[in-house]
Design an enzyme around this catalytic site. Structure first.
Site, PDB file in Angstrom:
ATOM      1  N   TYR A  51       0.846  -1.200   0.000  1.00  0.00           N
ATOM      2  CA  TYR A  51       0.000   0.000   0.000  1.00  0.00           C
ATOM      3  C   TYR A  51       0.872   1.237   0.000  1.00  0.00           C
ATOM      4  O   TYR A  51       1.777   1.355   0.811  1.00  0.00           O
ATOM      5  CB  TYR A  51      -0.935   0.028   1.223  1.00  0.00           C
ATOM      6  N   GLU A  53      -0.434   4.793  -0.556  1.00  0.00           N
ATOM      7  CA  GLU A  53      -1.209   6.026  -0.716  1.00  0.00           C
ATOM      8  C   GLU A  53      -0.316   7.238  -0.542  1.00  0.00           C
ATOM      9  O   GLU A  53       0.515   7.293   0.370  1.00  0.00           O
ATOM     10  CB  GLU A  53      -2.359   6.066   0.303  1.00  0.00           C
ATOM     11  N   ASP A 197      -5.450  13.826 -25.426  1.00  0.00           N
ATOM     12  CA  ASP A 197      -5.596  12.434 -24.986  1.00  0.00           C
ATOM     13  C   ASP A 197      -4.978  11.552 -26.073  1.00  0.00           C
ATOM     14  O   ASP A 197      -5.614  11.254 -27.084  1.00  0.00           O
ATOM     15  CB  ASP A 197      -7.083  12.127 -24.791  1.00  0.00           C
ATOM     16  N   THR A 223      -3.037   6.359 -22.074  1.00  0.00           N
ATOM     17  CA  THR A 223      -3.039   5.024 -21.489  1.00  0.00           C
ATOM     18  C   THR A 223      -1.673   4.431 -21.792  1.00  0.00           C
ATOM     19  O   THR A 223      -0.953   4.914 -22.670  1.00  0.00           O
ATOM     20  CB  THR A 223      -4.126   4.128 -22.113  1.00  0.00           C
ATOM     21  N   LYS A 226      -1.765   0.619 -24.965  1.00  0.00           N
ATOM     22  CA  LYS A 226      -2.129   0.546 -26.388  1.00  0.00           C
ATOM     23  C   LYS A 226      -0.845   0.532 -27.225  1.00  0.00           C
ATOM     24  O   LYS A 226      -0.038  -0.367 -27.026  1.00  0.00           O
ATOM     25  CB  LYS A 226      -3.111   1.660 -26.726  1.00  0.00           C
ATOM     26  N   ARG A 232      -1.793  -2.345 -18.472  1.00  0.00           N
ATOM     27  CA  ARG A 232      -2.948  -1.453 -18.388  1.00  0.00           C
ATOM     28  C   ARG A 232      -2.611  -0.372 -17.369  1.00  0.00           C
ATOM     29  O   ARG A 232      -2.037  -0.638 -16.315  1.00  0.00           O
ATOM     30  CB  ARG A 232      -4.189  -2.211 -17.927  1.00  0.00           C
TER      31      ARG A 232
HETATM   32  C1  LIG Z   1      -8.634   3.807 -24.450  1.00  0.00           C
HETATM   33  C2  LIG Z   1      -8.936   5.241 -24.304  1.00  0.00           C
HETATM   34  C3  LIG Z   1      -9.279   5.798 -23.070  1.00  0.00           C
HETATM   35  C4  LIG Z   1      -9.628   4.990 -21.835  1.00  0.00           C
HETATM   36  O1  LIG Z   1      -8.804   4.064 -21.412  1.00  0.00           O
HETATM   37  P1  LIG Z   1      -9.277   2.878 -20.420  1.00  0.00           P
HETATM   38  O2  LIG Z   1      -7.977   2.407 -19.933  1.00  0.00           O
HETATM   39  O3  LIG Z   1     -10.024   1.908 -21.266  1.00  0.00           O
HETATM   40  O4  LIG Z   1     -10.116   3.466 -19.355  1.00  0.00           O
HETATM   41  C5  LIG Z   1      -9.445   7.165 -23.002  1.00  0.00           C
HETATM   42  N1  LIG Z   1      -9.290   7.943 -24.087  1.00  0.00           N
HETATM   43  C6  LIG Z   1      -8.990   7.439 -25.293  1.00  0.00           C
HETATM   44  C7  LIG Z   1      -8.846   8.354 -26.454  1.00  0.00           C
HETATM   45  C8  LIG Z   1      -8.816   6.067 -25.455  1.00  0.00           C
HETATM   46  O5  LIG Z   1      -8.540   5.579 -26.657  1.00  0.00           O
END
Ligand SMILES: *Cc1c(COP(=O)(O)O)cnc(C)c1O
Length: 440
Positions: A51, A53, A197, A223, A226, A232
């Site tokens: 933990y 925090e 994003d 993220t 990807k 993740r």
């Molecule tokens: C995948 C994605 C997210 C969210 O990611 P999660 O890990 O699935 O919550 C947010 N914004 C964009 C543009 C994405 O492609």
């Protein structure tokens, strides 16, 4: 995995089954990838027991000396890779990270978010009415122009009229290069923050295969699972520009992530992110990012030869969106047929889609995962041929309009399609190809 095998044979068997599936198919969902073994190893360590925090050197629990070092390394690597002065590596995933940005910058029910509409390739968290972003904040959406491209003049006009406090760019289903500079100018003109994003394209940005938003955005979210090929998770960053605009941004972001939205960070995830960031800083990752795009472009070119109608006419990045209307089949039916053939994609809405989200007009596919396996242009030629053959098998399959009839039809269709000889034959050929491209 000898311990899982002994303790929980049911879960062990299912994990093995999923590994086999991932190995044998062509994984072409553009948001998915295969991590390295090193990333996997970091995830399954004793760090999951801790933990932590708080933030490095400001923890609420004892025993965090080692975790502090790990988190600082992850932050430093993120800052260096993307060229920003601040990074927070604690968000559990992309959606919580975007939520943290909204919480940090906006007053609920008062301030306005402006993002790309979900139906046009925006993300749920960019102001969709079904998501927390659209429930707790005022929102306005921009759409794509008639040419299925971002219409920057229209976006500017809308921003001037609506005066959003936050503009979001970066998408889930946009196959073209994003003009971050123009977005930055629009945000500046209306006095809005700009959030880039880059969840989908972070790996391409790190590899120099897509322009970076760093000079133009105030905040960047990505993220890590990807194109970046990590576990993740997500990273929130503040740029020099953002820092100049609001020196308190890092503190606001930190506070929104913890204690605002989250409790203890997932330290095993943090370590795995650190490993992925190191991998992404290597020269071989630059080549990887460029190959993802080269593969997508080649695949697009081949699909066009089979008269597939690609949204925007092609791709500049890792993904392709196909409008199947001219093929007389919807995205749900096509995606199912492709899965039987061993090609895993997702159904997706296309701009101005006349069909509902459950069976939209399109499919979305991408090259990050198959490029990780080492596939190149030559394999794209074959894959396009298989996609064409598989989709041809289900042309003219139409789902009834009535909900009840549709349910029955869909159930029967699912039962039939898994027995389709041609699709099964393609899946054998796919298996033979994927066996030559081992997973990391
Ligand atoms: C995948 C994605 C997210 C969210 O990611 P999660 O890990 O699935 O919550 C947010 N914004 C964009 C543009 C994405 O492609």
């Amino acid at each position: 995995m000898k311990n899982i095998k002994k303790t929980d044979p049911a879960i062990y068997q299912l994990i093995r089954k999923e590994e086999k599936r991932q190995r044998e198919v062509l994984e072409m969902i553009p948001s998915e990838n295969y991590t390295s073994k090193a990333v996997m190893e970091a995830l399954s360590t004793a760090l999951t027991n801790k933990y932590s925090e708080g933030y490095p050197k400001k923890r609420y629990y004892q025993g965090n000396k080692v975790v502090d070092e790990i988190e600082i390394i992850a932050e430093e690597r993120a800052k260096k890779l993307f060229g920003v002065p601040f990074a927070n590596v604690q968000p559990y995933s992309g959606s919580p990270a975007n939520s943290a940005v909204l919480m940090a910058l906006l007053e609920p029910l008062k301030d306005k978010i402006m993002g790309l509409s979900l139906a046009y390739g925006g993300h749920l968290t960019h102001g969709s009415h079904v998501s927390f972003s659209g429930i707790y904040f005022k929102t306005v959406s921009y759409e794509l122009g008639k040419d299925e491209l971002l219409d920057y003049d229209a976006i500017e006009e809308l921003a001037l009229k609506e005066k959003p406090k936050l503009i979001i760019c970066g998408f889930t289903a946009y196959p073209r290069t994003i003009d971050f500079k123009r977005f930055g100018q629009i945000a500046d003109k209306v006095g809005a923050y700009l959030l880039a994003d880059i969840s989908h394209i972070a790996g391409l940005v790190a590899a120099g295969a897509h322009p970076s938003p760093v000079p133009y955005a105030d905040i960047i979210m990505t993220t890590t699972h990807k194109t970046l090929r990590g576990p993740r998770g997500a990273i929130l960053m503040v740029t020099e520009k953002g820092l100049k605009k609001d020196p308190d941004l890092p503190e606001k972001i930190d506070k929104a992530v913890f204690p605002g939205l989250q409790g203890g960070p997932h330290d095993n995830q943090t370590a795995a992110i650190a490993v992925a960031l190191l991998e992404a800083s290597k020269g071989s990752f630059k080549a990887y990012g460029k190959q993802i795009v080269a593969n997508a472009k080649k695949l697009a070119q081949e699909l066009i030869k089979y008269e597939f109608n690609l949204v925007s006419g092609g791709t500049d990045n890792h993904l392709i969106l196909i409008d199947l209307a001219n093929k007389n089949v919807n995205g749900a039916v096509a995606a199912l047929a492709l899965e039987v053939a061993g090609i895993v994609v997702n159904k997706n809405a296309v701009p101005e889609d006349s069909l509902p989200p459950f069976y939209p007009s399109g499919i979305r596919l991408g090259t990050p995962a198959i490029t990780t396996r080492g596939m190149k242009e030559k394999e794209m030629i074959k894959i396009a041929q298989w996609i064409n053959e598989a989709v041809s098998e289900v042309q003219n399959v139409h789902l009834p309009v009535s909900k009840e009839e549709r349910k029955i039809y869909w159930k029967n269709f699912k039962k039939e399609v898994v027995k389709n000889r041609k699709l099964l034959q393609i899946s054998m050929e796919v298996k033979s190809l994927t066996s030559k491209f081992p997973l990391p």
